[in-house]
Design a protein around this motif. Structure first.
Motif, mmCIF file in Angstrom:
data_model
loop_
_atom_site.group_PDB
_atom_site.id
_atom_site.type_symbol
_atom_site.label_atom_id
_atom_site.label_comp_id
_atom_site.label_asym_id
_atom_site.label_seq_id
_atom_site.Cartn_x
_atom_site.Cartn_y
_atom_site.Cartn_z
ATOM 1 N N MET A 144 99.689 52.519 -12.951
ATOM 2 C CA MET A 144 100.634 52.700 -14.054
ATOM 3 C C MET A 144 100.969 51.382 -14.732
ATOM 4 N N GLY A 145 101.274 51.481 -16.022
ATOM 5 C CA GLY A 145 101.643 50.301 -16.782
ATOM 6 C C GLY A 145 100.465 49.485 -17.281
ATOM 7 N N ILE A 146 99.257 50.020 -17.143
ATOM 8 C CA ILE A 146 98.035 49.326 -17.568
ATOM 9 C C ILE A 146 97.194 50.297 -18.382
ATOM 10 N N ASP A 147 96.650 49.852 -19.498
ATOM 11 C CA ASP A 147 95.907 50.776 -20.359
ATOM 12 C C ASP A 147 94.578 51.173 -19.717
ATOM 13 N N ALA A 150 91.569 48.709 -19.516
ATOM 14 C CA ALA A 150 91.722 47.642 -18.531
ATOM 15 C C ALA A 150 91.472 48.173 -17.118
ATOM 16 N N VAL A 151 91.942 49.387 -16.841
ATOM 17 C CA VAL A 151 91.716 49.985 -15.521
ATOM 18 C C VAL A 151 90.226 50.207 -15.300
ATOM 19 N N ASP A 152 89.525 50.633 -16.335
ATOM 20 C CA ASP A 152 88.076 50.824 -16.245
ATOM 21 C C ASP A 152 87.394 49.511 -15.834
ATOM 22 N N ALA A 153 87.808 48.431 -16.462
ATOM 23 C CA ALA A 153 87.229 47.121 -16.140
ATOM 24 C C ALA A 153 87.573 46.701 -14.716
ATOM 25 N N MET A 154 88.789 47.017 -14.274
ATOM 26 C CA MET A 154 89.202 46.696 -12.907
ATOM 27 C C MET A 154 88.350 47.459 -11.893
ATOM 28 N N CYS A 155 88.017 48.709 -12.217
ATOM 29 C CA CYS A 155 87.179 49.509 -11.323
ATOM 30 C C CYS A 155 85.776 48.907 -11.199
ATOM 31 N N THR A 156 85.249 48.451 -12.322
ATOM 32 C CA THR A 156 83.925 47.817 -12.300
ATOM 33 C C THR A 156 83.931 46.575 -11.412
ATOM 34 N N ALA A 183 88.334 51.363 0.379
ATOM 35 C CA ALA A 183 88.481 49.916 0.245
ATOM 36 C C ALA A 183 88.444 49.477 -1.213
ATOM 37 N N ALA A 184 87.577 50.123 -2.006
ATOM 38 C CA ALA A 184 87.485 49.787 -3.426
ATOM 39 C C ALA A 184 88.743 50.222 -4.168
ATOM 40 N N VAL A 185 89.279 51.367 -3.802
ATOM 41 C CA VAL A 185 90.537 51.830 -4.405
ATOM 42 C C VAL A 185 91.653 50.845 -4.096
ATOM 43 N N GLU A 186 91.679 50.353 -2.874
ATOM 44 C CA GLU A 186 92.703 49.373 -2.486
ATOM 45 C C GLU A 186 92.565 48.081 -3.281
ATOM 46 N N ARG A 187 91.334 47.676 -3.581
ATOM 47 C CA ARG A 187 91.136 46.468 -4.386
ATOM 48 C C ARG A 187 91.703 46.651 -5.796
ATOM 49 N N VAL A 188 91.507 47.832 -6.380
ATOM 50 C CA VAL A 188 92.075 48.091 -7.711
ATOM 51 C C VAL A 188 93.597 48.072 -7.648
ATOM 52 N N ALA A 189 94.153 48.678 -6.611
ATOM 53 C CA ALA A 189 95.604 48.694 -6.456
ATOM 54 C C ALA A 189 96.162 47.276 -6.353
ATOM 55 N N ASP A 190 95.476 46.424 -5.615
ATOM 56 C CA ASP A 190 95.918 45.030 -5.490
ATOM 57 C C ASP A 190 95.879 44.319 -6.848
ATOM 58 N N ALA A 192 96.249 45.716 -9.731
ATOM 59 C CA ALA A 192 97.329 46.263 -10.560
ATOM 60 C C ALA A 192 98.655 45.581 -10.255
ATOM 61 N N HIS A 193 98.917 45.333 -8.992
ATOM 62 C CA HIS A 193 100.177 44.687 -8.607
ATOM 63 C C HIS A 193 100.244 43.252 -9.102
ATOM 64 N N ASP A 194 99.085 42.638 -9.360
ATOM 65 C CA ASP A 194 99.047 41.255 -9.836
ATOM 66 C C ASP A 194 99.206 41.143 -11.349
#
Length: 322
Positions: A144-147, A150-156, A183-190, A192-194
């Motif tokens: 949340m709070g990210i377009d 940007a989330v697509d790029a974070m997933c890549t 593990a990959a989902v956790e990396r995206v979550a991390d 997002a928090h940053d």
């Protein structure tokens, strides 16, 4: 898609929720008051060969939360609400749309295939999605709070070492659910928090829906869809995959199969409904999940709930009695 295939006398869309809207006891108030709801749950019991109604109304919650049960339960509750509404309220949709599982409900609502096949398809879909990925391998998180771009790029960036993650639900301009290897989902979550203004919530789900890990489920669904008869639709249905209105029954099978591994484009689907002339919508089923999402997407679309007897009375006032 040409407007000539749509009813010009209404600007209303019907919306159907998916998994996540369930609760023990959903639909019981409709069941207690309306014969159409009682008949709907009886048909579900017969189609599934079990006392499914008892599970929906009494639980236990842990059993209802199993994907193989949740999906037919949400489908049946929405169909009960639809049948009660149609028997009493003078409204038919310009088009229909559903969130994930809700797309199957939308297709049944416009006559693309019948209720019996719909509830059995929901059961098979839930079973197949549950079996597709071993417990603990996959995960999902709401970002949340990210377009979405940007989330697509974070997933890549987070998809490394043979572990993949991808956007699963685009629910609004700043709410994206991602799914894939845990593990990959956790990396995206991390990540997002940053980001300033960003946050992530890990979802308690039994499988990572709407990602490539669901390929075995897509194949199982395709097999069942291959034996169904698809009929002409009384109104178009906006598909999750394309976020566009489909009126061609020959395309339904492919769209439903692709949906299992593809992102649910809910934000774009709601905007498409508005673009095609919808100013109001009725959310059929338990809860107000879709109503909440629509408020974040575009407040010009007025969404009414239809899941309780009091909702029927209100909708009669709004649209008129049948």
């Amino acid at each position: 898609m040409s407007d000539t295939v749509m009813n010009e006398n209404t600007t209303t869309a019907f919306m159907f929720p998916g998994q996540g809207s369930q609760a023990v006891g959903m639909g019981k108030a409709l069941y207690d008051q309306f014969e159409e709801a009682r008949q709907t749950f009886a048909e579900a019991d017969a189609a599934l060969g079990e006392n499914f109604t008892k599970l929906v109304f009494e639980g236990p919650e842990e059993e209802l939360a199993m994907t193989a049960n949740t999906q037919p339960a949400v489908f049946t509750t929405s169909m009960a609400a639809l049948r009660v509404l149609r028997a009493r309220v003078d409204v038919e949709p310009r088009l229909c749309l559903g969130h994930s599982l809700g797309e199957i409900t939308a297709l049944v609502s416009v006559g693309n295939f019948n209720f019996r096949n719909g509830v059995r398809l929901a059961r098979l879909r839930g079973q197949s999605m549950q079996k597709a990925v071993p417990a603990g391998i996959g995960g999902m998180a709401a970002i949340m709070g990210i377009d979405p771009e940007a989330v697509d790029a974070m997933c890549t960036k987070a998809s490394i070492d043979g572990e993949a993650v991808q956007p699963a639900n685009i629910n609004g301009p700043s709410q994206v659910v991602v799914a894939g290897h845990a593990a990959a989902v956790e990396r995206v979550a991390d990540m997002a928090h940053d980001i300033e203004g960003g946050r992530a919530v890990t979802l308690k789900v039994s499988a990572p829906f709407h990602c490539q890990l669901m390929q075995p489920a897509a194949e199982a669904l395709d097999e069942m869809l291959g034996i169904l008869d698809f009929h002409a639709m009384s109104a178009p249905v906006i598909s999750n995959v394309e976020a566009d209105a489909n009126f061609d029954r020959e395309r339904v099978r492919g769209l439903l199969v692709r949906q299992v591994t593809s992102r649910v484009r809910w934000d774009a689907s709601v905007r498409k409904a508005i673009e095609l002339g919808c100013t109001t919508a009725v959310e059929l089923g338990h809860g107000k999940v879709l109503r909440g999402l629509c408020r974040r997407i575009d407040r010009s679309l007025k969404v009414h709930s239809c899941g309780e007897p009091k909702d029927i009375a209100k909708l009669i006032e709004i649209f008129g009695e049948q």
